[in-house]
Scaffold this active site. Sequence first.
Site, PDB file in Angstrom:
ATOM      1  N   ASP A  29      -8.725  -8.365   5.445  1.00 48.10           N
ATOM      2  CA  ASP A  29      -9.061  -7.115   4.763  1.00 48.10           C
ATOM      3  C   ASP A  29     -10.518  -6.741   5.085  1.00 48.10           C
ATOM      4  OD1 ASP A  29      -7.722  -5.635   2.014  1.00 48.10           O
ATOM      5  OD2 ASP A  29      -9.845  -5.274   2.434  1.00 48.10           O
ATOM      6  N   ASN A  86       0.731  -3.693  -4.043  1.00 48.37           N
ATOM      7  CA  ASN A  86       0.566  -2.534  -4.913  1.00 48.37           C
ATOM      8  C   ASN A  86       1.503  -1.424  -4.451  1.00 48.37           C
ATOM      9  OD1 ASN A  86      -1.582  -3.742  -6.405  1.00 48.37           O
ATOM     10  ND2 ASN A  86      -2.975  -3.280  -4.706  1.00 48.37           N
ATOM     11  N   GLN A  93      -2.274   1.585  -5.058  1.00 45.16           N
ATOM     12  CA  GLN A  93      -2.059   1.557  -3.605  1.00 45.16           C
ATOM     13  C   GLN A  93      -2.896   2.650  -2.950  1.00 45.16           C
ATOM     14  OE1 GLN A  93       2.062   1.962  -2.335  1.00 45.16           O
ATOM     15  NE2 GLN A  93       1.544   1.602  -0.172  1.00 45.16           N
ATOM     16  N   HIS A  99       1.907  -3.517   2.481  1.00 49.67           N
ATOM     17  CA  HIS A  99       1.138  -4.709   2.832  1.00 49.67           C
ATOM     18  C   HIS A  99       1.154  -5.687   1.670  1.00 49.67           C
ATOM     19  CE1 HIS A  99      -1.417  -1.491   1.302  1.00 49.67           C
ATOM     20  NE2 HIS A  99      -2.151  -2.421   0.697  1.00 49.67           N
TER      21      HIS A  99
HETATM   22  P1  5GP Z   1      -4.070  -1.260  -1.444  1.00 51.54           P
HETATM   23  O1  5GP Z   1      -5.141  -0.708  -2.378  1.00 51.54           O
HETATM   24  O2  5GP Z   1      -3.337  -0.134  -0.751  1.00 51.54           O
HETATM   25  O3  5GP Z   1      -3.156  -2.268  -2.070  1.00 51.54           O
HETATM   26  O4  5GP Z   1      -4.856  -2.087  -0.352  1.00 51.54           O
HETATM   27  C1  5GP Z   1      -5.416  -1.515   0.783  1.00 51.54           C
HETATM   28  C2  5GP Z   1      -6.353  -2.531   1.359  1.00 51.54           C
HETATM   29  O5  5GP Z   1      -6.605  -2.189   2.694  1.00 51.54           O
HETATM   30  C3  5GP Z   1      -7.694  -2.600   0.641  1.00 51.54           C
HETATM   31  O6  5GP Z   1      -7.912  -3.931   0.176  1.00 51.54           O
HETATM   32  C4  5GP Z   1      -8.692  -2.172   1.713  1.00 51.54           C
HETATM   33  O7  5GP Z   1      -9.905  -2.886   1.633  1.00 51.54           O
HETATM   34  C5  5GP Z   1      -7.941  -2.450   2.998  1.00 51.54           C
HETATM   35  N1  5GP Z   1      -8.283  -1.588   4.116  1.00 51.54           N
HETATM   36  C6  5GP Z   1      -8.402  -0.236   4.094  1.00 51.54           C
HETATM   37  N2  5GP Z   1      -8.667   0.227   5.338  1.00 51.54           N
HETATM   38  C7  5GP Z   1      -8.712  -0.868   6.154  1.00 51.54           C
HETATM   39  C8  5GP Z   1      -8.952  -1.023   7.544  1.00 51.54           C
HETATM   40  O8  5GP Z   1      -9.173  -0.064   8.299  1.00 51.54           O
HETATM   41  N3  5GP Z   1      -8.917  -2.295   8.036  1.00 51.54           N
HETATM   42  C9  5GP Z   1      -8.674  -3.367   7.228  1.00 51.54           C
HETATM   43  N4  5GP Z   1      -8.672  -4.578   7.815  1.00 51.54           N
HETATM   44  N5  5GP Z   1      -8.449  -3.251   5.912  1.00 51.54           N
HETATM   45  C10 5GP Z   1      -8.466  -2.012   5.375  1.00 51.54           C
END
Ligand code: 5GP
Length: 113
Positions: A29, A86, A93, A99
């Site tokens: 992440d 999420n 999310q 993911h």
């Molecule tokens: P969500 O909030 O959708 O469950 O999680 C999205 C996750 O993706 C977050 O923890 C955020 O830090 C991560 N993330 C967002 N953009 C990128 C990216 O461009 N590269 C990586 N490696 N992680 C990302």
Amino acid sequence: MDCIFCRIANGEIKGDVVYQDDEVVGFRDLNPQAPHHVLFVPRRHVATVNEFDDADATLIGKLVLAAGKVAADLGVADEGYRLVTNCNGNAGQTVFHVHLHMLAGRVMRWPPG
Ligand code: 5GP
Ligand code: ZN
């Protein structure tokens, strides 16, 4: 469609990849919430868990198995780790390509916020 996780999974954008097989990619992440924070995604674009169907049961299992393998490789399997996904707004999310988060390396609180 411009999906950042599709682009990481297909190699268009370089991610810190720690796992890959035919169907699943695991990468660190960008904004880690624990000493180890790895995201496991299907190579195929699926926006949210709501879009999975019965035909995806094996794929869903592979996401969990991949996370378990990486946890073992990182040496955190016995001390413990958290797997979380999420789905949509109330869960927070922010990236709409399914993911599985694997968080490890610190004690987690429960319930989550
Ligand atoms: P969500 O909030 O959708 O469950 O999680 C999205 C996750 O993706 C977050 O923890 C955020 O830090 C991560 N993330 C967002 N953009 C990128 C990216 O461009 N590269 C990586 N490696 N992680 C990302
Ligand atoms: Zn995608």
